[in-house]
Motif scaffolding. Structure first.
Motif, PDB file in Angstrom:
ATOM      1  N   MET A 287      22.242  10.392 -17.302  1.00 46.57           N
ATOM      2  CA  MET A 287      21.540  10.587 -16.035  1.00 46.57           C
ATOM      3  C   MET A 287      20.510   9.477 -15.844  1.00 46.57           C
ATOM      4  N   GLN A 288      20.410   9.010 -14.612  1.00 45.54           N
ATOM      5  CA  GLN A 288      19.384   8.041 -14.287  1.00 45.54           C
ATOM      6  C   GLN A 288      19.093   8.117 -12.797  1.00 45.54           C
ATOM      7  N   PRO A 289      17.985   7.539 -12.349  1.00 44.72           N
ATOM      8  CA  PRO A 289      17.600   7.678 -10.941  1.00 44.72           C
ATOM      9  C   PRO A 289      18.647   7.084 -10.005  1.00 44.72           C
ATOM     10  N   SER A 290      18.833   7.747  -8.861  1.00 44.91           N
ATOM     11  CA  SER A 290      19.719   7.220  -7.826  1.00 44.91           C
ATOM     12  C   SER A 290      19.016   6.096  -7.075  1.00 44.91           C
ATOM     13  N   PRO A 291      19.764   5.262  -6.340  1.00 39.64           N
ATOM     14  CA  PRO A 291      19.105   4.242  -5.525  1.00 39.64           C
ATOM     15  C   PRO A 291      18.079   4.819  -4.557  1.00 39.64           C
ATOM     16  N   ALA A 292      18.355   5.985  -3.989  1.00 39.38           N
ATOM     17  CA  ALA A 292      17.396   6.601  -3.066  1.00 39.38           C
ATOM     18  C   ALA A 292      16.113   6.987  -3.788  1.00 39.38           C
ATOM     19  N   GLU A 293      16.230   7.533  -5.010  1.00 43.51           N
ATOM     20  CA  GLU A 293      15.040   7.903  -5.774  1.00 43.51           C
ATOM     21  C   GLU A 293      14.242   6.674  -6.175  1.00 43.51           C
ATOM     22  N   ILE A 294      14.934   5.601  -6.555  1.00 40.60           N
ATOM     23  CA  ILE A 294      14.219   4.377  -6.922  1.00 40.60           C
ATOM     24  C   ILE A 294      13.473   3.818  -5.716  1.00 40.60           C
ATOM     25  N   ALA A 295      14.138   3.799  -4.555  1.00 39.58           N
ATOM     26  CA  ALA A 295      13.480   3.308  -3.343  1.00 39.58           C
ATOM     27  C   ALA A 295      12.245   4.137  -3.014  1.00 39.58           C
ATOM     28  N   ARG A 296      12.351   5.471  -3.094  1.00 41.47           N
ATOM     29  CA  ARG A 296      11.193   6.331  -2.818  1.00 41.47           C
ATOM     30  C   ARG A 296      10.062   6.060  -3.802  1.00 41.47           C
ATOM     31  N   THR A 297      10.414   5.820  -5.064  1.00 37.65           N
ATOM     32  CA  THR A 297       9.393   5.558  -6.078  1.00 37.65           C
ATOM     33  C   THR A 297       8.700   4.231  -5.812  1.00 37.65           C
ATOM     34  N   LEU A 298       9.459   3.204  -5.460  1.00 34.64           N
ATOM     35  CA  LEU A 298       8.873   1.884  -5.242  1.00 34.64           C
ATOM     36  C   LEU A 298       7.925   1.870  -4.050  1.00 34.64           C
ATOM     37  N   VAL A 299       8.268   2.586  -2.977  1.00 34.68           N
ATOM     38  CA  VAL A 299       7.437   2.519  -1.769  1.00 34.68           C
ATOM     39  C   VAL A 299       6.391   3.627  -1.728  1.00 34.68           C
ATOM     40  N   ALA A 300       6.268   4.416  -2.799  1.00 33.13           N
ATOM     41  CA  ALA A 300       5.346   5.557  -2.772  1.00 33.13           C
ATOM     42  C   ALA A 300       3.908   5.144  -2.475  1.00 33.13           C
ATOM     43  N   GLY A 301       3.541   3.906  -2.845  1.00 34.14           N
ATOM     44  CA  GLY A 301       2.202   3.424  -2.529  1.00 34.14           C
ATOM     45  C   GLY A 301       1.408   2.957  -3.719  1.00 34.14           C
ATOM     46  N   ARG A 302       1.979   3.064  -4.921  1.00 35.90           N
ATOM     47  CA  ARG A 302       1.245   2.639  -6.112  1.00 35.90           C
ATOM     48  C   ARG A 302       1.437   1.157  -6.401  1.00 35.90           C
ATOM     49  N   LEU A 303       2.420   0.540  -5.782  1.00 41.75           N
ATOM     50  CA  LEU A 303       2.667  -0.893  -5.951  1.00 41.75           C
ATOM     51  C   LEU A 303       2.204  -1.645  -4.704  1.00 41.75           C
ATOM     52  N   PRO A 304       1.731  -2.893  -4.862  1.00 42.55           N
ATOM     53  CA  PRO A 304       1.351  -3.665  -3.685  1.00 42.55           C
ATOM     54  C   PRO A 304       2.564  -3.980  -2.830  1.00 42.55           C
ATOM     55  N   GLY A 305       2.348  -4.061  -1.536  1.00 35.52           N
ATOM     56  CA  GLY A 305       3.431  -4.381  -0.615  1.00 35.52           C
ATOM     57  C   GLY A 305       3.004  -5.424   0.394  1.00 35.52           C
ATOM     58  N   THR A 306       3.980  -6.061   0.999  1.00 33.41           N
ATOM     59  CA  THR A 306       3.726  -6.982   2.100  1.00 33.41           C
ATOM     60  C   THR A 306       4.538  -6.527   3.298  1.00 33.41           C
ATOM     61  N   ALA A 307       4.032  -6.818   4.468  1.00 30.74           N
ATOM     62  CA  ALA A 307       4.695  -6.408   5.696  1.00 30.74           C
ATOM     63  C   ALA A 307       5.025  -7.629   6.543  1.00 30.74           C
TER      64      ALA A 307
END
Length: 260
Positions: free
Chosen positions: A1-21
């Motif tokens: 078992m491992q995270p799905s692409p959707a779960e990874i995407a949700r984790t990355l954009v959750a807000g704990r990592l810096p982002g650019t727009a």
């Protein structure tokens, strides 16, 4: 078992990592403060003088602005693989009144920044209507369905992953190394380039490095964990030398030597 692409995407954009727009038809990109609400909708927070705030103001009477949020994972420890990079595109519109106050509370669950007290009085909060998600992992790009993204949950251990890995390395390295060796030997892996160690951790299991410069493998939990307390209960027989024999500890995970 491992995270799905959707779960990874949700984790990355959750807000704990810096982002650019990247804002359509505007100079950029811009550093941005972002978080997600429980439905995965992206919230953007800007101050009165932020360049991002000026870029997001709709023009020509438009109600929203096209934006792409770009977030790249930061591996928590040396030798850890990256979860990848995600681009989320959609339409961003400003919030005010009660919706802005509710969005500020959702934002505070991720980042309790003082600017949230100024929403409507110098600070602004925006919500993105997600239209498209692309996840890149080691050069392979996956299109994530927006409905699957909305239904997925960010990993509950993401915010404490670095802390947990540091604790395992500093206080439980001999126990974890012995445990990893037992698990991988059970599936025929006999060669190690050095002491194996855990380099990533999520609700589904560990990613382990089999020595400096060596391959990696994934050890799966028997079931996804929901929080730190469940993880502690699962690992207790492994980390407590007096609590379990090697046979008992070996029943707590399954091994996938194909790597991660």
């Amino acid at each position: 078992m491992q995270p799905s692409p959707a779960e990874i995407a949700r984790t990355l954009v959750a807000g704990r990592l810096p982002g650019t727009a990247h804002v359509a038809c505007r100079p950029g990109p811009h550093a941005v403060r972002h978080a997600t609400d429980p439905m995965g909708q992206i919230l953007l927070l800007t101050g009165e003088t932020d360049p991002m705030g000026a870029a997001l103001r709709p023009t020509d009477g438009a109600a929203d602005t096209a934006v792409v949020l770009d977030v790249t994972d930061t591996p928590p420890v040396a030798g850890a693989p990256s979860r990848g990079r995600v681009w989320v595109s959609g339409w961003v519109s400003p919030l005010d009144g009660a919706p802005a106050r509710l969005a500020a509370l959702d934002f505070a669950d991720v980042h309790a920044t003082g600017d949230l007290l100024d929403v409507g009085r110098g600070a602004s909060i925006y919500r993105m209507e997600v239209a498209e998600i692309r996840l890149d992992q080691s050069g392979v790009t996956t299109d994530v369905d927006p409905d699957e993204y909305a239904a997925a949950e960010p990993d509950p251990l993401d915010g404490i992953e670095t802390e947990l890995l540091t604790d395992l390395a500093d206080h439980h390295q001999p126990e974890m190394s012995a445990f990893i060796r037992r698990q991988l030997r059970d599936v025929g892996h006999r060669r190690f380039a050095g002491e194996p160690q855990v380099v990533r951790l999520d609700r589904y299991g560990f990613v382990v490095s089999l020595g400096t410069g060596g391959p990696r493998a994934r050890l799966a939990f028997p079931a996804p964990v929901r929080d730190r307390a469940e993880l502690a209960r699962l690992l207790h027989p492994v980390l407590c030398r007096r609590c379990a024999s090697p046979a008992t500890a070996g029943r707590h995970t399954s091994a996938d030597p194909a790597g991660s």
